[in-house]
Scaffold this motif. Structure first.
Motif, PDB file in Angstrom:
ATOM      1  N   UNK A 163      30.673 -21.743  -3.386  1.00 20.41           N
ATOM      2  CA  UNK A 163      29.958 -21.406  -2.271  1.00 20.41           C
ATOM      3  C   UNK A 163      28.706 -20.371  -2.681  1.00 20.41           C
ATOM      4  N   UNK A 164      27.554 -20.249  -1.905  1.00 17.69           N
ATOM      5  CA  UNK A 164      26.600 -19.698  -2.236  1.00 17.69           C
ATOM      6  C   UNK A 164      26.867 -18.081  -2.084  1.00 17.69           C
ATOM      7  N   UNK A 165      26.064 -17.222  -2.691  1.00 18.29           N
ATOM      8  CA  UNK A 165      26.130 -15.598  -2.573  1.00 18.29           C
ATOM      9  C   UNK A 165      25.552 -15.315  -1.137  1.00 18.29           C
ATOM     10  N   UNK A 175      18.651 -18.368  -9.216  1.00 23.86           N
ATOM     11  CA  UNK A 175      17.518 -19.073  -8.847  1.00 23.86           C
ATOM     12  C   UNK A 175      18.254 -20.406  -8.409  1.00 23.86           C
ATOM     13  N   UNK A 176      19.150 -20.083  -7.486  1.00 19.98           N
ATOM     14  CA  UNK A 176      19.904 -21.513  -6.915  1.00 19.98           C
ATOM     15  C   UNK A 176      19.067 -22.214  -6.027  1.00 19.98           C
ATOM     16  N   UNK A 177      17.999 -21.784  -5.398  1.00 19.44           N
ATOM     17  CA  UNK A 177      17.013 -22.700  -4.622  1.00 19.44           C
ATOM     18  C   UNK A 177      16.565 -23.621  -5.424  1.00 19.44           C
ATOM     19  N   UNK A 178      16.067 -23.376  -6.605  1.00 20.33           N
ATOM     20  CA  UNK A 178      15.511 -24.318  -7.433  1.00 20.33           C
ATOM     21  C   UNK A 178      16.239 -25.569  -7.347  1.00 20.33           C
ATOM     22  N   UNK A 179      17.359 -25.723  -7.266  1.00 20.91           N
ATOM     23  CA  UNK A 179      18.102 -27.150  -7.347  1.00 20.91           C
ATOM     24  C   UNK A 179      17.798 -27.951  -6.181  1.00 20.91           C
ATOM     25  N   UNK A 180      17.069 -27.528  -5.219  1.00 19.05           N
ATOM     26  CA  UNK A 180      16.627 -28.369  -4.156  1.00 19.05           C
ATOM     27  C   UNK A 180      15.373 -28.822  -4.242  1.00 19.05           C
ATOM     28  N   UNK A 181      14.601 -28.273  -5.345  1.00 18.46           N
ATOM     29  CA  UNK A 181      13.016 -28.656  -5.623  1.00 18.46           C
ATOM     30  C   UNK A 181      13.033 -29.730  -6.486  1.00 18.46           C
ATOM     31  N   UNK A 234      29.222 -20.657  -8.030  1.00 22.28           N
ATOM     32  CA  UNK A 234      28.519 -20.084  -7.298  1.00 22.28           C
ATOM     33  C   UNK A 234      26.824 -20.050  -7.536  1.00 22.28           C
ATOM     34  N   UNK A 235      25.864 -20.038  -6.516  1.00 19.81           N
ATOM     35  CA  UNK A 235      24.514 -19.814  -7.041  1.00 19.81           C
ATOM     36  C   UNK A 235      23.947 -18.561  -6.082  1.00 19.81           C
ATOM     37  N   UNK A 236      22.941 -18.118  -6.497  1.00 19.66           N
ATOM     38  CA  UNK A 236      22.317 -17.072  -5.582  1.00 19.66           C
ATOM     39  C   UNK A 236      20.764 -17.122  -5.514  1.00 19.66           C
ATOM     40  N   UNK A 237      20.087 -16.419  -4.786  1.00 22.84           N
ATOM     41  CA  UNK A 237      18.593 -16.575  -4.548  1.00 22.84           C
ATOM     42  C   UNK A 237      17.684 -15.529  -5.465  1.00 22.84           C
ATOM     43  N   UNK A 238      18.596 -15.009  -6.263  1.00 22.57           N
ATOM     44  CA  UNK A 238      17.903 -13.913  -6.826  1.00 22.57           C
ATOM     45  C   UNK A 238      17.624 -14.582  -8.545  1.00 22.57           C
ATOM     46  N   UNK A 239      16.687 -14.256  -9.280  1.00 19.17           N
ATOM     47  CA  UNK A 239      16.263 -14.681 -10.641  1.00 19.17           C
ATOM     48  C   UNK A 239      17.312 -14.799 -11.371  1.00 19.17           C
ATOM     49  N   UNK A 240      18.376 -13.750 -11.195  1.00 28.91           N
ATOM     50  CA  UNK A 240      19.624 -13.958 -12.208  1.00 28.91           C
ATOM     51  C   UNK A 240      20.949 -13.742 -11.559  1.00 28.91           C
ATOM     52  N   UNK A 241      22.009 -14.101 -12.017  1.00 28.24           N
ATOM     53  CA  UNK A 241      23.285 -13.725 -11.311  1.00 28.24           C
ATOM     54  C   UNK A 241      23.854 -12.305 -11.941  1.00 28.24           C
ATOM     55  N   UNK A 242      23.246 -12.114 -12.978  1.00 30.40           N
ATOM     56  CA  UNK A 242      23.700 -10.520 -13.542  1.00 30.40           C
ATOM     57  C   UNK A 242      23.545  -9.546 -12.625  1.00 30.40           C
ATOM     58  N   UNK A 243      24.481  -8.684 -12.361  1.00 28.52           N
ATOM     59  CA  UNK A 243      24.342  -7.589 -11.398  1.00 28.52           C
ATOM     60  C   UNK A 243      24.284  -8.067  -9.905  1.00 28.52           C
ATOM     61  N   UNK A 266      24.631 -28.413  -0.088  1.00 27.42           N
ATOM     62  CA  UNK A 266      24.648 -27.075  -0.762  1.00 27.42           C
ATOM     63  C   UNK A 266      24.097 -27.062  -2.122  1.00 27.42           C
ATOM     64  N   UNK A 267      23.351 -26.124  -2.707  1.00 25.04           N
ATOM     65  CA  UNK A 267      22.685 -26.200  -4.049  1.00 25.04           C
ATOM     66  C   UNK A 267      23.937 -25.864  -5.015  1.00 25.04           C
ATOM     67  N   UNK A 268      24.731 -25.269  -4.578  1.00 23.02           N
ATOM     68  CA  UNK A 268      25.970 -24.603  -5.396  1.00 23.02           C
ATOM     69  C   UNK A 268      26.901 -25.822  -5.496  1.00 23.02           C
ATOM     70  N   UNK A 269      26.931 -26.746  -4.754  1.00 18.22           N
ATOM     71  CA  UNK A 269      27.851 -27.916  -4.558  1.00 18.22           C
ATOM     72  C   UNK A 269      27.192 -29.102  -5.973  1.00 18.22           C
ATOM     73  N   UNK A 270      25.985 -28.736  -6.116  1.00 17.93           N
ATOM     74  CA  UNK A 270      25.271 -29.783  -6.942  1.00 17.93           C
ATOM     75  C   UNK A 270      26.060 -29.399  -8.476  1.00 17.93           C
ATOM     76  N   UNK A 271      26.202 -27.963  -8.716  1.00 16.42           N
ATOM     77  CA  UNK A 271      26.937 -27.429  -9.768  1.00 16.42           C
ATOM     78  C   UNK A 271      28.525 -27.902  -9.906  1.00 16.42           C
ATOM     79  N   UNK A 272      28.930 -27.704  -8.601  1.00 18.00           N
ATOM     80  CA  UNK A 272      30.458 -28.254  -8.647  1.00 18.00           C
ATOM     81  C   UNK A 272      30.583 -29.651  -8.893  1.00 18.00           C
TER      82      UNK A 272
END
Length: 548
Positions: free
Chosen positions: A91-93, A178-184, A144-153, A15-21
């Motif tokens: 978890x991811x959003x 921008x969570x998907x960037x953690x796998x790039x 948590x991470x999400x696939x949008x450019x910002x978590x805000x909103x 998981x991308x989020x797990x990298x943050x965790x």
């Protein structure tokens, strides 16, 4: 400190989020180690557990209080929730809330509550149920991470859920867009920088709470919205206008072009041609004043051409191998203007650019970095050679004065061993003159000493000139570049030989009573050598890059 990590991502440890965790936990562990606190972690991967959906039968309240009628893995989860001092939800959003498997786990916490109605002022909503167990002192972190450019909103649903469960402002959250960037791999420089902020947040959380400064870093966008959305669109490998699948080489080139920094525009368009030798494909990146574009037909005249296997360039972009190291191993070739390669990070470093003269702090403030300055090393020698040639004693006193005052420049410049050594050597030579040593012996000796200092460094790890010329090539990063080191090793040796020879003809001229010619000769020759140095610094790397 007992920590339970509930990994709600279906991808588990990938998981991308797990990298943050993991980064957050690493920071917590560092803090625990510093204060010698016991640090225990248990992890649950919700996607691998057998947790059935809640039946809504309320047996856990009426028939078997505190025990669910469904016999699966949830009983063990509840045991660990009661064991933990801190629970980290990772978890991811998914569709603006938690993944389905994790929602089942959350629903099945019902046996932990009593059936009676109660009012908890700390919790959001109208009405609640009291806990069956003493949960005072337990803390909660939501990452948590999400696939949008910002978590805000985009986390309204998550905030609402945990506000009800834990109480508003009763938990700590780390939400990242921008969570998907953690796998790039190609973007690891920026994502690793963000993970360092997350690790710092973990350290601070374990010490009492995340500081506003670190929170500000966590709230920053990884990349500007336009660049992120361009990257996200390109990652699918589909031509938006034709809805056709594009080749891997073309997608990779488009992603590279997206990182072009228009601030590096040199006043005229530059054309970088990528020829991928393993796929036989050719793409061009045209770098203009306002943006870059990719050309796949109707090719332009290339200013710089790189011939490389796609696999090699992807490894370089991913940080698996340094580009300069691969060049020295002849894994790729460069033709045309080599200046682009020397300033690659300025052109394709993405927002923020290279890290040469100024490092970008997480707060967005540019902090100047003290640089080395060859002038500091040369000042004592130059003064000694000029002024002692005019007057032995006055020149010696002036030289000693220079040696005393030069260290004041270290407040603005980074000193090197050779700056300090030069002051000591010139001071010693000046004292020798004042004590009566003949100048016709000391002057050649000074050039000999200077030449030896340069020459000896050629046989060490880092040649003398590298300490100073690195300022023009991304600072200390250049010291990891084998081509940079080799170029400087050759130049340092040539300068060393020049000054060794200078000591010879200086001795001859002084012995032949031609002292007046010494200053002229010893000034003109280094000028020509300096012109050669400027040329060689460009010619030699380009020659190596061409594979010749």
């Amino acid at each position: 400190m007992r920590i339970l990590v509930i990994n709600g991502s279906p991808k588990g440890s990938r998981s991308n989020t797990y990298k943050l965790t993991k980064a957050f936990l690493a920071g917590m562990e560092e803090r625990a180690g510093a204060v010698k606190e016991i640090f225990e972690v248990e992890e649950i991967q919700a996607g691998r557990l057998n947790i059935q959906p809640c039946l809504g039968c309320f047996s856990c309240w009426s028939k078997t209080p505190g025990n669910c009628c469904i016999q699966d893995d949830m009983q063990e989860v509840i045991r660990k929730l009661l064991w933990a001092d801190i629970t980290v939800w990772s978890f991811p959003l998914y569709y603006f809330t938690v993944p389905g498997g994790l929602k089942n786990l959350i629903d099945r916490q019902l046996p932990m509550l009593m059936p009676f109605m109660a009012e908890d002022e700390a919790q959001t909503g109208n009405g609640s149920h009291p806990s069956r167990y003493d949960m005072s002192g337990k803390r909660t972190v939501v990452i948590s991470t999400c696939g949008f450019y910002t978590a805000k909103g985009n986390y309204d649903g998550i905030y609402s859920l945990f506000d009800h469960i834990c109480g508003k402002d009763s938990y700590t959250s780390v939400f990242c867009g921008q969570g998907e960037l953690f796998r790039v791999p190609e973007l690891s420089r920026r994502t690793n920088e963000y993970l360092e902020y997350v690790q710092e947040a973990g350290r601070e959380y374990a010490a009492g709470g995340i500081s506003p400064e670190t929170r500000g870093k966590l709230d920053q966008l990884l990349y500007p919205r336009e660049l992120f959305e361009q990257w996200a669109d390109l990652s699918w490998g589909i031509d938006k206008s034709k809805a056709e699948q594009e080749s891997e080489a073309l997608v990779f080139t488009r992603q590279m072009a997206a990182l072009y920094r228009k601030e590096s525009y040199s006043g005229k368009e530059q054309v970088l041609e990528m020829y991928y030798t393993d796929t036989g494909e050719r793409c061009q990146i045209v770098m203009g004043k306002d943006k870059s574009r990719v050309v796949t037909d109707g090719f332009l005249s290339a200013t710089t051409k790189i011939e490389t296997p796609l696999s090699v360039w992807r490894s370089i972009a991913a940080g698996e191998i340094r580009g300069d190291e691969a060049l020295m191993k002849q894994l790729y070739k460069v033709k045309g203007d080599f200046n682009l390669m020397l300033k690659w990070d300025d052109y394709f470093g993405g927002p923020g650019g290279s890290t040469g003269a100024a490092r970008k702090a997480g707060s967005g403030i540019h902090i100047p970095v003290r640089e080395t300055n060859m002038g500091i090393m040369l000042i004592p020698w130059t003064i000694f050679w000029i002024f002692t040639g005019i007057s032995n004693y006055i020149g010696s006193f002036v030289s000693i004065g220079a040696c005393v005052l030069v260290p004041l420049l270290f407040y603005q410049n980074k000193k090197t061993l050779y700056d300090v050594l030069s002051g000591a050597l010139v001071g010693g030579l000046s004292m020798a003159v004042l004590l009566g040593a003949p100048l016709r012996m000391i002057m050649p000796l000074s050039y000999l000493t200077f030449g030896v200092m340069w020459t000896v460094t050629c046989f060490g790890k880092m040649p003398l000139t590298a300490h100073y010329s690195m300022n023009q090539y991304n600072g200390e990063d250049a010291l990891l570049n084998p081509l940079f080191i080799k170029t400087n090793r050759i130049l340092t040796l040539m300068w060393g030989i020049l000054y060794l020879l200078t000591s010879v003809w200086t001795c001859f001229l002084m012995g032949a009573h031609m002292k007046t010619y010494i200053v002229a000769v010893n000034s003109i020759v280094p000028i020509f050598m300096g012109i050669f140095t400027v040329w060689f610094q460009k010619w030699y790397p380009a020659r190596v890059a061409r594979g010749t």
